[in-house]
Design an enzyme around this catalytic site. Structure first.
Site, mmCIF file in Angstrom:
data_model
loop_
_atom_site.group_PDB
_atom_site.id
_atom_site.type_symbol
_atom_site.label_atom_id
_atom_site.label_comp_id
_atom_site.label_asym_id
_atom_site.label_seq_id
_atom_site.Cartn_x
_atom_site.Cartn_y
_atom_site.Cartn_z
ATOM 1 N N CYS A 94 -14.213 10.597 5.969
ATOM 2 C CA CYS A 94 -12.673 9.707 5.958
ATOM 3 C C CYS A 94 -12.115 8.491 7.976
ATOM 4 O O CYS A 94 -12.038 9.097 8.476
ATOM 5 C CB CYS A 94 -12.060 10.673 5.765
ATOM 6 S SG CYS A 94 -10.231 9.886 4.681
ATOM 7 N N ASP A 95 -12.028 7.944 6.761
ATOM 8 C CA ASP A 95 -11.453 6.619 8.241
ATOM 9 C C ASP A 95 -9.661 7.011 8.111
ATOM 10 O O ASP A 95 -9.021 5.902 8.871
ATOM 11 C CB ASP A 95 -12.065 5.387 8.319
ATOM 12 C CG ASP A 95 -11.530 4.833 6.791
ATOM 13 O OD1 ASP A 95 -10.453 5.126 5.684
ATOM 14 O OD2 ASP A 95 -12.357 4.099 6.795
ATOM 15 N N THR A 96 -8.857 7.830 7.363
ATOM 16 C CA THR A 96 -7.782 7.494 7.027
ATOM 17 C C THR A 96 -7.072 8.696 7.701
ATOM 18 O O THR A 96 -7.732 10.073 7.955
ATOM 19 C CB THR A 96 -7.754 7.236 6.191
ATOM 20 O OG1 THR A 96 -8.591 6.075 5.640
ATOM 21 C CG2 THR A 96 -6.331 7.067 5.588
ATOM 22 N N PHE A 156 0.693 -0.544 0.412
ATOM 23 C CA PHE A 156 0.564 0.135 -0.372
ATOM 24 C C PHE A 156 0.956 1.254 -0.157
ATOM 25 O O PHE A 156 1.528 1.450 0.524
ATOM 26 C CB PHE A 156 -0.988 0.137 0.863
ATOM 27 C CG PHE A 156 -2.654 -0.951 0.241
ATOM 28 C CD1 PHE A 156 -2.551 -1.968 1.095
ATOM 29 C CD2 PHE A 156 -3.393 -0.037 0.689
ATOM 30 C CE1 PHE A 156 -3.450 -2.790 0.144
ATOM 31 C CE2 PHE A 156 -5.217 -0.694 0.657
ATOM 32 C CZ PHE A 156 -5.158 -1.769 0.347
ATOM 33 N N GLU A 197 -6.899 3.768 -5.211
ATOM 34 C CA GLU A 197 -8.326 3.814 -4.781
ATOM 35 C C GLU A 197 -7.990 5.489 -5.396
ATOM 36 O O GLU A 197 -7.589 6.036 -4.606
ATOM 37 C CB GLU A 197 -8.202 3.349 -2.815
ATOM 38 C CG GLU A 197 -7.522 2.035 -3.794
ATOM 39 C CD GLU A 197 -9.364 0.905 -2.703
ATOM 40 O OE1 GLU A 197 -9.759 1.710 -2.402
ATOM 41 O OE2 GLU A 197 -8.953 -0.731 -3.032
ATOM 42 N N CYS A 247 -16.111 15.610 2.181
ATOM 43 C CA CYS A 247 -16.079 14.527 2.822
ATOM 44 C C CYS A 247 -15.860 14.434 4.114
ATOM 45 O O CYS A 247 -14.202 14.698 4.139
ATOM 46 C CB CYS A 247 -14.134 13.698 1.876
ATOM 47 S SG CYS A 247 -15.146 11.652 2.385
ATOM 48 N N HIS A 259 -9.553 -5.845 6.732
ATOM 49 C CA HIS A 259 -8.784 -5.942 7.341
ATOM 50 C C HIS A 259 -8.975 -4.790 8.836
ATOM 51 O O HIS A 259 -8.232 -5.668 9.936
ATOM 52 C CB HIS A 259 -7.536 -4.439 6.828
ATOM 53 C CG HIS A 259 -8.225 -3.140 6.782
ATOM 54 N ND1 HIS A 259 -9.730 -3.476 5.209
ATOM 55 C CD2 HIS A 259 -7.781 -2.511 6.889
ATOM 56 C CE1 HIS A 259 -9.873 -1.724 4.673
ATOM 57 N NE2 HIS A 259 -8.882 -1.142 5.529
ATOM 58 N N CYS A 300 -5.153 15.083 0.530
ATOM 59 C CA CYS A 300 -7.052 15.294 -0.500
ATOM 60 C C CYS A 300 -7.334 16.525 -0.423
ATOM 61 O O CYS A 300 -6.872 17.530 0.653
ATOM 62 C CB CYS A 300 -7.842 14.461 0.745
ATOM 63 S SG CYS A 300 -9.157 13.723 -0.173
HETATM 64 C C1 LIG Z 1 -9.319 6.403 1.782
HETATM 65 S S1 LIG Z 1 -9.745 6.659 1.018
HETATM 66 C C2 LIG Z 1 -7.883 6.900 -0.079
HETATM 67 C C3 LIG Z 1 -8.578 6.880 -1.275
HETATM 68 C C4 LIG Z 1 -9.411 7.974 -2.298
HETATM 69 N N1 LIG Z 1 -9.097 9.322 -1.504
HETATM 70 C C5 LIG Z 1 -11.115 7.841 -1.825
HETATM 71 O O1 LIG Z 1 -11.444 8.226 -1.183
HETATM 72 O O2 LIG Z 1 -11.483 6.954 -2.610
HETATM 73 C C6 LIG Z 1 -9.357 4.162 0.798
HETATM 74 C C7 LIG Z 1 -10.860 4.169 0.295
HETATM 75 O O3 LIG Z 1 -11.874 4.330 2.075
HETATM 76 C C8 LIG Z 1 -12.619 4.257 1.560
HETATM 77 N N2 LIG Z 1 -13.498 5.519 3.009
HETATM 78 C C9 LIG Z 1 -13.262 6.465 3.721
HETATM 79 N N3 LIG Z 1 -13.810 6.593 4.973
HETATM 80 C C10 LIG Z 1 -14.425 5.486 5.017
HETATM 81 C C11 LIG Z 1 -15.389 5.285 6.061
HETATM 82 N N4 LIG Z 1 -15.967 5.579 7.327
HETATM 83 N N5 LIG Z 1 -16.007 4.117 5.986
HETATM 84 C C12 LIG Z 1 -16.098 3.210 5.155
HETATM 85 N N6 LIG Z 1 -15.415 3.380 4.091
HETATM 86 C C13 LIG Z 1 -14.838 4.680 3.304
HETATM 87 C C14 LIG Z 1 -13.544 5.236 0.619
HETATM 88 O O4 LIG Z 1 -14.592 5.581 0.267
HETATM 89 C C15 LIG Z 1 -11.970 4.675 0.092
HETATM 90 O O5 LIG Z 1 -13.050 4.300 -0.992
HETATM 91 N N1 LIG Z 2 -5.855 -3.787 3.867
HETATM 92 C C1 LIG Z 2 -6.513 -2.249 4.036
HETATM 93 N N2 LIG Z 2 -6.635 -1.994 2.410
HETATM 94 C C2 LIG Z 2 -7.053 -0.983 1.834
HETATM 95 N N3 LIG Z 2 -8.437 -1.167 1.254
HETATM 96 C C3 LIG Z 2 -8.094 0.357 0.775
HETATM 97 C C4 LIG Z 2 -7.720 0.944 1.525
HETATM 98 C C5 LIG Z 2 -7.582 2.339 2.279
HETATM 99 O O1 LIG Z 2 -6.926 3.088 3.115
HETATM 100 O O2 LIG Z 2 -7.453 3.041 0.759
HETATM 101 C C6 LIG Z 2 -7.382 -0.256 2.591
HETATM 102 C C7 LIG Z 2 -6.461 0.275 4.048
HETATM 103 O O3 LIG Z 2 -6.499 1.194 4.580
HETATM 104 N N4 LIG Z 2 -5.770 -1.508 4.700
HETATM 105 S S1 SF4 Z 3 -11.858 9.407 1.634
HETATM 106 FE FE1 SF4 Z 3 -10.674 10.276 2.907
HETATM 107 S S2 SF4 Z 3 -9.251 10.356 1.751
HETATM 108 FE FE2 SF4 Z 3 -11.162 9.376 0.327
HETATM 109 S S3 SF4 Z 3 -11.718 11.606 -0.565
HETATM 110 FE FE3 SF4 Z 3 -12.408 10.989 1.520
HETATM 111 S S4 SF4 Z 3 -11.083 12.740 3.034
HETATM 112 FE FE4 SF4 Z 3 -9.692 12.306 0.609
HETATM 113 MG MG LIG Z 4 -8.522 2.346 4.509
#
Ligand SMILES: C[S@@+](CC[C@H](N)C(=O)[O-])C[C@H]1O[C@@H](n2cnc3c(N)ncnc32)[C@H](O)[C@@H]1O
Ligand SMILES: Nc1nc2[nH]cc(C(=O)O)c2c(=O)[nH]1
Ligand code: SF4
Ligand SMILES: [Mg+2]
Length: 210
Positions: free
Chosen positions: A49-51, A25, A116, A46, A204, A31
């Protein structure tokens, strides 16, 4: 062009049609739909977001001046073995940084390139697996690819609004957060009623791997 990378790690793809595959990864920093700062979440486009994609301080992260150096770091993270090489470019929003030079450098090292993306930026040529996850309130310009993965539910972006876009696979992925249990039930209900759609669980998180 230089690249800002939050983290680089080896795991199994947790989501979508390629769930379970060994992958490096490559998480880019930054973003266009959220600053990544908690104090800005309420006013972000957005909001769920979990990241953490802020900065370059994660495992394997850093600033890479050249595509070759970043591709070398990806290859080192994969380790030995020339076949089945898979890199998942994510973030943050990877299409703000992924360019032809990096695509070429990763292909030269034998990688299949998955992405992604939130779909607000047109994808460059050469991506081998394109996952688009559209967001309510943001215009999706990239409406074709391999899989569409809709975080569910988004009251202002219903599955029917995107169901005729040009993707091979359509997934709903329950929104993680305080309502996770209800969102899983709702996503299951959607798939039971709409056989075009498949359930994507964030495996995961179930297994505790990154
Ligand atoms: C962190 S994002 C990064 C890639 C890109 N910015 C996007 O949004 O697709 C990776 C994936 O996690 C999903 N994601 C983010 N927050 C989430 C949440 N709270 N629950 C489930 N999926 C989530 C996004 O929609 C995306 O498919
Ligand atoms: N194992 C794992 N799979 C993923 N698929 C999409 C992810 C992401 O954060 O984009 C993710 C991630 O964060 N971890
Ligand atoms: S899920 Fe996180 S990284 Fe993806 S568009 Fe939303 S704020 Fe940006
Ligand atoms: Mg993730």
């Amino acid at each position: 062009m230089s690249y800002a990378v939050k983290e680089l790690f080896l795991t199994l793809q947790g989501e979508g049609a390629q769930t379970g595959m060994r992958a490096v990864f490559l998480r880019f920093a930054g973003c266009n739909l959220w600053t990544g700062r908690e104090q800005d979440r309420d006013k972000a486009i957005c909001k769920f977001c979990d990241t953490d994609f802020v900065g370059t301080d994660g495992e394997g992260g850093g600033k890479f001046a050249e595509a070759e150096a970043l591709a070398d770091a990806v290859a080192a993270m994969w380790g030995p073995g020339a076949v089945h090489r898979l890199v998942v470019c994510t973030g943050g929003e990877p299409l703000l940084q992924l360019d032809a030079a990096l695509i070429g450098a990763l292909h030269a090292r034998g990688f299949r390139i998955a992405v992604e993306s939130n779909g607000t930026v047109e994808a460059p040529d050469g991506i081998d697996w394109l996952c688009i996850s559209p967001k309510a309130g943001a215009e999706t310009v990239q409406r074709r690819g391999d899989e569409l993965k809709l975080v569910y539910p988004q009251p202002d972006l219903l599955p029917d609004q995107v169901a005729d876009w040009a993707f091979a696979h359509f997934f709903v992925q329950p929104m993680d957060g305080p309502e996770q249990k209800a969102n899983i039930d709702a996503a299951i209900g959607w798939c039971l009623a709409n056989p075009k759609w498949r359930l994507s669980l964030q495996t995961h998180k179930l297994t505790g791997i990154p």
